[in-house]
Design a protein around this motif. Sequence first.
Motif, PDB file in Angstrom:
ATOM      1  N   ARG A  84      28.323 -36.643   2.576  1.00  0.00           N
ATOM      2  CA  ARG A  84      29.269 -35.626   2.572  1.00  0.00           C
ATOM      3  C   ARG A  84      30.399 -36.051   3.565  1.00  0.00           C
ATOM      4  NH1 ARG A  84      29.945 -31.041  -0.047  1.00  0.00           N
ATOM      5  NH2 ARG A  84      27.441 -31.095  -0.651  1.00  0.00           N
ATOM      6  N   ALA A  85      31.550 -36.136   3.373  1.00  0.00           N
ATOM      7  CA  ALA A  85      32.487 -36.668   4.175  1.00  0.00           C
ATOM      8  C   ALA A  85      33.847 -35.546   4.390  1.00  0.00           C
ATOM      9  CB  ALA A  85      33.083 -37.972   3.960  1.00  0.00           C
ATOM     10  N   SER A  86      34.470 -35.763   5.403  1.00  0.00           N
ATOM     11  CA  SER A  86      35.970 -34.732   5.236  1.00  0.00           C
ATOM     12  C   SER A  86      36.883 -35.857   6.021  1.00  0.00           C
ATOM     13  CB  SER A  86      35.768 -33.931   6.130  1.00  0.00           C
ATOM     14  OG  SER A  86      35.292 -34.059   7.498  1.00  0.00           O
ATOM     15  N   ALA A  87      38.090 -35.495   5.683  1.00  0.00           N
ATOM     16  CA  ALA A  87      39.356 -36.294   5.883  1.00  0.00           C
ATOM     17  C   ALA A  87      39.787 -36.048   7.416  1.00  0.00           C
ATOM     18  CB  ALA A  87      40.441 -35.955   5.128  1.00  0.00           C
ATOM     19  N   VAL A  88      39.759 -37.267   8.327  1.00  0.00           N
ATOM     20  CA  VAL A  88      40.218 -37.074   9.540  1.00  0.00           C
ATOM     21  C   VAL A  88      41.741 -37.279   9.507  1.00  0.00           C
ATOM     22  CG1 VAL A  88      39.995 -38.388  11.833  1.00  0.00           C
ATOM     23  CG2 VAL A  88      37.958 -38.098  10.230  1.00  0.00           C
ATOM     24  N   ASP A  89      41.979 -38.361   8.651  1.00  0.00           N
ATOM     25  CA  ASP A  89      43.569 -38.476   8.423  1.00  0.00           C
ATOM     26  C   ASP A  89      43.624 -39.363   7.215  1.00  0.00           C
ATOM     27  OD1 ASP A  89      42.659 -41.031   8.975  1.00  0.00           O
ATOM     28  OD2 ASP A  89      43.439 -41.185  10.998  1.00  0.00           O
ATOM     29  N   GLY A  90      44.596 -39.843   6.742  1.00  0.00           N
ATOM     30  CA  GLY A  90      44.808 -40.535   5.642  1.00  0.00           C
ATOM     31  C   GLY A  90      44.237 -41.696   5.193  1.00  0.00           C
ATOM     32  N   ASP A  91      43.431 -42.246   6.207  1.00  0.00           N
ATOM     33  CA  ASP A  91      42.485 -43.460   5.843  1.00  0.00           C
ATOM     34  C   ASP A  91      41.454 -43.524   6.741  1.00  0.00           C
ATOM     35  OD1 ASP A  91      43.382 -44.163   8.447  1.00  0.00           O
ATOM     36  OD2 ASP A  91      45.005 -45.065   7.681  1.00  0.00           O
ATOM     37  N   GLY A  96      29.298 -36.889   9.371  1.00  0.00           N
ATOM     38  CA  GLY A  96      28.569 -36.307  10.716  1.00  0.00           C
ATOM     39  C   GLY A  96      29.405 -36.889  11.956  1.00  0.00           C
ATOM     40  N   ALA A  97      28.545 -37.816  12.716  1.00  0.00           N
ATOM     41  CA  ALA A  97      29.135 -38.318  13.792  1.00  0.00           C
ATOM     42  C   ALA A  97      29.786 -39.710  13.493  1.00  0.00           C
ATOM     43  CB  ALA A  97      28.009 -38.638  14.917  1.00  0.00           C
ATOM     44  N   ASP A  98      29.545 -40.241  12.244  1.00  0.00           N
ATOM     45  CA  ASP A  98      30.080 -41.481  11.686  1.00  0.00           C
ATOM     46  C   ASP A  98      31.577 -41.404  11.427  1.00  0.00           C
ATOM     47  OD1 ASP A  98      28.063 -43.062  12.202  1.00  0.00           O
ATOM     48  OD2 ASP A  98      27.448 -42.948  10.150  1.00  0.00           O
ATOM     49  N   ARG A  99      32.533 -42.319  11.740  1.00  0.00           N
ATOM     50  CA  ARG A  99      33.775 -42.429  11.074  1.00  0.00           C
ATOM     51  C   ARG A  99      34.025 -43.760  10.126  1.00  0.00           C
ATOM     52  NH1 ARG A  99      33.560 -38.460  12.931  1.00  0.00           N
ATOM     53  NH2 ARG A  99      34.824 -37.032  14.315  1.00  0.00           N
ATOM     54  N   LEU A 100      34.311 -43.386   9.053  1.00  0.00           N
ATOM     55  CA  LEU A 100      34.478 -44.318   8.157  1.00  0.00           C
ATOM     56  C   LEU A 100      36.027 -44.510   7.976  1.00  0.00           C
ATOM     57  CD1 LEU A 100      31.944 -42.893   5.332  1.00  0.00           C
ATOM     58  CD2 LEU A 100      31.531 -44.611   7.103  1.00  0.00           C
ATOM     59  N   ARG A 101      36.369 -46.067   8.141  1.00  0.00           N
ATOM     60  CA  ARG A 101      37.706 -46.516   7.928  1.00  0.00           C
ATOM     61  C   ARG A 101      37.796 -46.968   6.706  1.00  0.00           C
ATOM     62  NH1 ARG A 101      42.266 -47.867   6.927  1.00  0.00           N
ATOM     63  NH2 ARG A 101      43.918 -48.378   8.521  1.00  0.00           N
ATOM     64  N   ILE A 102      38.752 -46.517   5.788  1.00  0.00           N
ATOM     65  CA  ILE A 102      38.858 -46.951   4.523  1.00  0.00           C
ATOM     66  C   ILE A 102      39.451 -48.209   4.379  1.00  0.00           C
ATOM     67  CG2 ILE A 102      39.592 -46.374   2.154  1.00  0.00           C
ATOM     68  CD1 ILE A 102      37.452 -44.470   3.030  1.00  0.00           C
ATOM     69  N   TYR A 150      37.093 -50.332  16.964  1.00  0.00           N
ATOM     70  CA  TYR A 150      36.665 -48.956  17.299  1.00  0.00           C
ATOM     71  C   TYR A 150      35.526 -48.584  17.188  1.00  0.00           C
ATOM     72  CZ  TYR A 150      41.939 -49.514  17.654  1.00  0.00           C
ATOM     73  OH  TYR A 150      43.227 -50.022  17.983  1.00  0.00           O
ATOM     74  N   GLY A 151      34.616 -49.177  16.631  1.00  0.00           N
ATOM     75  CA  GLY A 151      33.438 -48.788  16.186  1.00  0.00           C
ATOM     76  C   GLY A 151      33.221 -48.048  14.852  1.00  0.00           C
ATOM     77  N   ARG A 152      34.161 -47.878  14.218  1.00  0.00           N
ATOM     78  CA  ARG A 152      34.210 -47.161  12.814  1.00  0.00           C
ATOM     79  C   ARG A 152      33.635 -48.054  11.790  1.00  0.00           C
ATOM     80  NH1 ARG A 152      40.522 -45.521  12.638  1.00  0.00           N
ATOM     81  NH2 ARG A 152      40.567 -47.908  12.842  1.00  0.00           N
ATOM     82  N   ARG A 153      33.041 -47.623  10.878  1.00  0.00           N
ATOM     83  CA  ARG A 153      32.311 -48.644   9.692  1.00  0.00           C
ATOM     84  C   ARG A 153      33.519 -48.708   8.669  1.00  0.00           C
ATOM     85  NH1 ARG A 153      26.322 -46.959   8.184  1.00  0.00           N
ATOM     86  NH2 ARG A 153      27.131 -44.759   8.226  1.00  0.00           N
ATOM     87  N   ILE A 154      33.903 -49.818   8.400  1.00  0.00           N
ATOM     88  CA  ILE A 154      34.930 -50.240   7.372  1.00  0.00           C
ATOM     89  C   ILE A 154      34.246 -49.872   5.900  1.00  0.00           C
ATOM     90  CG2 ILE A 154      36.389 -51.873   6.177  1.00  0.00           C
ATOM     91  CD1 ILE A 154      36.879 -51.003   9.107  1.00  0.00           C
ATOM     92  N   ALA A 155      34.731 -49.023   5.174  1.00  0.00           N
ATOM     93  CA  ALA A 155      34.073 -48.698   4.047  1.00  0.00           C
ATOM     94  C   ALA A 155      34.946 -48.638   2.551  1.00  0.00           C
ATOM     95  CB  ALA A 155      33.527 -47.491   4.126  1.00  0.00           C
ATOM     96  N   ARG A 156      34.447 -48.691   1.608  1.00  0.00           N
ATOM     97  CA  ARG A 156      35.121 -48.649   0.287  1.00  0.00           C
ATOM     98  C   ARG A 156      34.402 -47.496  -0.586  1.00  0.00           C
ATOM     99  NH1 ARG A 156      35.711 -54.165  -2.671  1.00  0.00           N
ATOM    100  NH2 ARG A 156      33.401 -53.867  -2.639  1.00  0.00           N
ATOM    101  N   CYS A 157      35.092 -46.404  -0.669  1.00  0.00           N
ATOM    102  CA  CYS A 157      34.386 -45.225  -1.315  1.00  0.00           C
ATOM    103  C   CYS A 157      35.184 -44.752  -2.575  1.00  0.00           C
ATOM    104  CB  CYS A 157      34.572 -43.995  -0.080  1.00  0.00           C
ATOM    105  SG  CYS A 157      33.715 -44.458   1.426  1.00  0.00           S
TER     106      CYS A 157
END
Length: 220
Positions: A84-91, A96-102, A150-157
């Motif tokens: 379950r994810a929420s939008a931090v910004d447009g990408d 949870g504690a993870d950040r997913l960079r699209i 930056y330690g974010r996981r690069i993801a395609r969702c």
Amino acid sequence: MWFRRSRLPPDLRDALRAAERAARPPLHRRVAARLRAVGRMPLLAWIVLAGLLGFAGWKAGLVGDGASVAGPSTPRPVARITVRASAVDGDTLAAGADRLRINGIDAPEMAQSCERAGAAYPCGRLARDAMASILGRGMVDCEILGADQYGRRIARCRNEAGQDIAAELVRQGWAIAFRRFSLDYVGQEDEARRARRGIWDGRFEEPDAYRARIRSGAAH
């Protein structure tokens, strides 16, 4: 007896050349002989020759006018998650504690403004709102492609409806194809530009250029 031809008298040198030309077989016979030699090449030699010629043509296409050079390709997934994810910004998403960079897109930064009808508007916040709308209830199925600096996981969702959320955000005009890393969403960007959707309905600074300008200003 060995001798230097250059030391012979000119008339003798000319006579010697004429005799040599007369002794050589005619041109058509020499060509025919070479063709017969080529015809006797074993099959393996033909295969090797064809491969070399094919490689040379391929390489020439790559280094010719640049039109055949492939763009950056999307890396292979290293993991798959459903969260379950929420939008931090447009990408960027928070899970949870993870950040997913699209992967493959770049959206206006949260503090970034764009221009429409001669007036500034908060395109960064609108891009974040558009991403939140695409997420719906927030359940996403993501392929993890790696990690950024930056330690974010690069993801395609994909969202619960099966939409590629990056493709949909670019199609709506709230992000651009991040060509430096992927060409996956160029078609959606072209569609949004033609329809003047989102940031294309006015003027905007590309997010990458905006970040560079902000960093440069902070450095001073």
